[in-house]
Design an enzyme around this catalytic site. Structure first.
Site, mmCIF file in Angstrom:
data_model
loop_
_atom_site.group_PDB
_atom_site.id
_atom_site.type_symbol
_atom_site.label_atom_id
_atom_site.label_comp_id
_atom_site.label_asym_id
_atom_site.label_seq_id
_atom_site.Cartn_x
_atom_site.Cartn_y
_atom_site.Cartn_z
ATOM 1 N N GLU A 155 0.833 -1.202 0.000
ATOM 2 C CA GLU A 155 0.000 0.000 0.000
ATOM 3 C C GLU A 155 0.871 1.257 0.000
ATOM 4 O OE1 GLU A 155 -3.940 -1.455 2.498
ATOM 5 O OE2 GLU A 155 -2.406 -0.304 3.554
ATOM 6 N N CYS A 156 0.591 2.169 -0.894
ATOM 7 C CA CYS A 156 1.174 3.512 -0.905
ATOM 8 C C CYS A 156 2.697 3.472 -0.751
ATOM 9 C CB CYS A 156 0.507 4.368 0.174
ATOM 10 S SG CYS A 156 0.689 6.149 -0.089
ATOM 11 N N GLY A 157 3.224 3.837 0.411
ATOM 12 C CA GLY A 157 4.668 3.819 0.602
ATOM 13 C C GLY A 157 5.266 2.449 0.379
#
Length: 434
Positions: free
Chosen positions: A317-319
């Site tokens: 997710e994301c980072g």
């Protein structure tokens, strides 16, 4: 179940809500009271601060992402164990659909509003009256003035208060209590060396306000029993990244995976040399602040590539997704080589590049969540599909599936669709319904 409770809000973001709620929690916690704090909407950073202040876990409440039934369960369980429940709102009281006001009204929780009083005197009373009467059915516990400059300033504010709105007092400007921030919000609690001193300084100011006393009890209704989850992850070992670079985790996500039968353990992409699991969960965080360490840990990058080459799932997710790219550059332009499991380059920006509540529809249910990122992604990868924005149904973030890797900018809330969440960590390809 009866328990004193307040919904704490403001006119907008940046008014000092988190410091205020943390101060209130710490004040009552120092008196030996059991304080449970909730945060409205999706947030990872504020709850870290609020948890330190209260000494207890801080969970999200949101009528859309979490759902009314699960919000009711969380509040009821808190009321059974706590002497005081505090809920920090997001943005302004009436912002969003649903808003903080909607949540407070749903559960009959009185609202106390913080108003930044810098640069105003008697006009403070007009803002207070507007907040208190904009929705007449909402219970108003009162307003409190923040960042008050002097005793004379406090007198001017008090003089302009309408008699129909309870005035809870004033809070002075406290440079020693300011919480530092960066591009995604507040600095993580573990990074603030003198955090407890800051929280205590803020808590000291509560003693001179009406909030030093417990508010009136609120009656919380018993919820229906939560449905049992199928044990589809029984025997599955899931390694969850958790360190200074990857810390944006909902505790409810981990509880959902455990309830589905998974056995969890944690590892650090920053410092560990290996990871051994049936599936890996790479949550969001601040990889851009740790580029040299992440790039330099070649053993971990090799371990992740071997994990995926063996056909074992990796969800990011994301980072976490940025870490899987070929490279990542920070806001200053400094770059480093990342894991190389997803072809592409990430670049941090100075402004928000994605923000809002979104929903990912799968064949096993729709996972709700949000995105909030300052980076952009340059890739030739073709997305498996896209999420949908909650506010207007328009196309949201891309969701990538390449072999055993599933990745997106989305931060998903697993309890919203447990069967779909389980599929993220199983070998079979995820099927989207969008």
């Amino acid at each position: 179940m009866l328990c004193p409770a307040l919904f704490l809000t403001a006119t907008a973001s940046g008014q000092g809500k988190t410091t205020f709620v943390a101060a209130l929690a710490r004040y009552h916690q120092r008196l030996g009271r059991r304080v449970r704090v909730f945060k409205t909407g999706p947030d990872f950073l504020d709850p870290m601060i609020l948890s330190r202040a209260s000494g207890a876990e801080v969970l999200p409440l949101d009528m859309w992402m979490v759902g009314a039934e699960d919000c009711q369960r969380a509040l009821y369980q808190a009321a059974r164990a706590a002497d005081l429940i505090l809920i920090e709102g997001a943005m302004g009281l009436f912002d969003g659909m649903p808003s903080g006001a909607d949540l407070a009204a749903q559960f009959g929780i009185p609202v106390a509003a913080l108003i930044d009083a810098r640069g105003m005197g008697q006009t403070f009373g007009a803002l207070a009256l507007g907040l208190a009467t904009y929705r007449p059915t909402l219970a108003c516990a009162g307003v409190i003035a923040n960042r008050v400059a002097s005793a004379r300033h406090a007198e001017m504010i008090a003089a302009g208060m309408p008699p129909t709105v309870p005035f809870l007092g004033t809070l002075p400007r406290l440079p020693e209590a300011v919480l530092p921030s960066r591009h995604l919000g507040l600095v993580q609690a573990e990074e603030i060396a003198d955090l407890d001193a800051r929280l205590d300084a803020a808590a000291d100011a509560i003693a001179a306000t009406a909030l030093a006393s417990l508010p009136a009890p609120v009656r919380f209704q018993a919820p229906l029993p939560a449905p049992a989850l199928p044990q589809v992850l029984t025997g599955q070992r899931i390694a969850v990244a958790h360190d200074a670079a990857f810390s944006f985790l909902y505790a409810d996500n981990l509880r959902t995976l455990t309830a589905l039968g998974a056995a969890l353990h944690f590892f650090s992409p920053l410092t560990d040399a290996a990871v051994d699991a049936d599936a890996i969960y790479l949550p969001g965080g601040y990889p851009e602040l740790h580029l040299a360490a992440l790039a330099g840990n070649t053993a971990m990058k090799t371990a992740l590539r071997q994990h995926v080459a063996a056909g074992r799932p990796l969800y990011a997710e994301c980072g976490g997704m940025l870490y899987l790219l070929d490279s990542l550059r920070d806001q200053a332009g400094a770059g480093a080589e990342m894991v190389g499991l997803l072809a592409g380059r990430g670049q941090l920006q100075t402004r928000v590049a994605g923000l809002g509540m979104q929903e990912l529809a799968t064949s096993l249910g729709s996972l709700r969540g949000h995105c909030f990122h300052h980076s952009t992604l340059e890739t030739a990868l073709v997305p498996l599909g896209f999420s949908r924005r909650q506010r207007d149904g328009a196309r949201g973030e891309a969701f990538y599936q390449q072999g055993a890797v599933r990745a997106s900018y989305l931060h998903l809330y697993f309890p919203s669709a447990p069967a779909a969440a389980a599929a993220l960590f199983q070998p079979a390809p995820l099927a989207l319904a969008c």
